[in-house]
Design an enzyme around this catalytic site. Structure first.
Site, short mmCIF file in Angstrom:
data_model
loop_
_atom_site.label_atom_id
_atom_site.label_comp_id
_atom_site.label_asym_id
_atom_site.label_seq_id
_atom_site.Cartn_x
_atom_site.Cartn_y
_atom_site.Cartn_z
N LYS A 18 2.03 2.10 3.92
CA LYS A 18 2.42 1.82 3.09
C LYS A 18 1.68 1.81 2.04
O LYS A 18 0.60 1.15 2.32
CB LYS A 18 3.27 0.59 3.32
CG LYS A 18 3.78 -0.40 1.81
CD LYS A 18 4.85 -1.42 2.08
CE LYS A 18 3.43 -2.87 1.86
NZ LYS A 18 2.54 -3.05 0.36
N GLU B 67 9.41 -5.69 -4.92
CA GLU B 67 8.51 -7.02 -4.75
C GLU B 67 8.82 -7.84 -6.31
O GLU B 67 8.42 -6.84 -7.45
CB GLU B 67 7.04 -7.35 -4.72
CG GLU B 67 6.77 -8.68 -4.44
CD GLU B 67 5.27 -8.26 -3.56
OE1 GLU B 67 5.17 -7.96 -3.26
OE2 GLU B 67 4.48 -10.05 -3.43
N SER C 290 -1.39 -8.58 2.94
CA SER C 290 -1.18 -10.15 2.08
C SER C 290 -2.19 -11.42 3.10
O SER C 290 -2.85 -12.32 3.64
CB SER C 290 -0.30 -10.65 2.64
OG SER C 290 0.27 -9.96 3.46
O1 KIV Z 1 1.33 -6.87 2.40
C1 KIV Z 1 2.07 -7.68 2.12
O2 KIV Z 1 2.31 -8.47 2.79
C2 KIV Z 1 3.11 -7.25 1.77
C3 KIV Z 1 4.27 -7.47 0.97
C4 KIV Z 1 4.28 -8.53 0.13
C5 KIV Z 1 5.74 -7.05 0.93
O3 KIV Z 1 3.08 -6.32 1.12
#
Ligand code: KIV
Length: 276
Positions: free
Chosen positions: A115, A184, A47
């Protein structure tokens, strides 16, 4: 100072019914602030493409961007578990590509896990990364990297069929080896069922109250990002307003000459140079 969580603590917390919190940081200073708070987990998420780099989505974010930002976050947060996000295109091509990029994120930044987004279709990739000893956090529901094919930034799992598919995805990636799953933008009841269906913690963002951990973007919860605010965001402090007020106060004093006073100046006398 708080004790840093380990990968093993995630399952332990779930077993003990102990809740925890998870927020984002993309730079050293913000990471050091989250580190000073009691929040247990930091995500350096892709993000950052929107929040730090001004893109309209996360898809242009590169491995180099993620390495650059995650390294700064790890330096700022020595007592907090740090998650490094795999950007779009860095893990979908092959198991080899996924392992190479996951290893790069760990080696070059010092983050505690990676992740990645996706369900059943990512199971083999997840297993391959886990098998080389890298902990993987999953991400289901609204997966921003593929939001276009999901019809945009929308609530997921809104029909019985799609809700069942999400829970199947959670079970499959848990079997593949993820130690926790970000969930999410899904209805609370679906998140509750998923939380009961798997033995790894469900980390909910826009997933209601029945999950194991709540996630928010720091820039959202501190009111820094501007006017765009998804329904699930609660603003705990309006830092943006305070920052603008601080900048305007500085400018006003710069213009009217009340800054800097002697207190903020070097006042040593230099022969031939008068201050008055
Ligand atoms: O990139 C990010 O901030 C995320 C969140 C929305 C969990 O994956």
């Amino acid at each position: 100072m708080k004790r840093k969580m380990s990968v093993l603590d995630f399952k332990k917390y779930k077993t003990e019914g102990k809740k925890f919190a998870y927020a984002t940081a993309y730079d050293y200073t913000t990471a050091s602030i989250v580190n000073e708070s009691d929040v247990e987990v930091i995500l350096c998420g892709d993000s950052l493409g929107m929040i730090m780099l001004g893109y309209s989505s996360t898809t242009p974010v590169t491995m180099d961007d993620m390495v650059h930002h995650t390294r700064a976050v790890v330096k700022g947060a020595p007592h907090t578990f740090v998650v490094g996000d795999m950007p779009f295109g860095s893990y979908q091509v092959s198991k080899e590509q996924a392992i190479e990029n996951a290893a790069r994120l760990i080696k070059e930044t010092g983050c505690d896990c990676v992740k990645l987004e996706g369900g059943v279709e990512m199971a083999e990739i997840i297993a391959a990364i886990v098998n080389v000893g890298i902990p993987v956090m999953g991400h289901l529901g609204l997966t921003p990297q593929t939001a276009t094919s999901l019809g945009g930034f929308k609530v997921q799992g809104g029909t019985p069929k799609s809700a069942k598919k999400l829970i199947e995805d959670a079970k499959t990636i848990t079997e593949a080896g993820v130690f926790s799953i970000v969930l999410e933008c899904v209805p609370s009841g679906v998140a509750k069922a998923m939380t009961a269906a798997v033995d790894v913690p469900i980390l909910g963002i826009g997933a209601g109250p029945y999950v194991d951990c709540q996630v928010l973007l720091t820039h959202d919860l501190l009111g820094m990002y501007g006017d765009f605010r998804p329904k699930f965001v609660k603003v705990y402090k309006n830092i943006r307003k305070e920052m603008v007020e601080g900048l305007n106060a500085f400018r006003q004093e710069a213009l009217d000459g009340t800054f800097p006073t002697k207190e903020f100046s070097f006042n040593a006398k230099v022969e031939g140079f008068e201050t008055e």
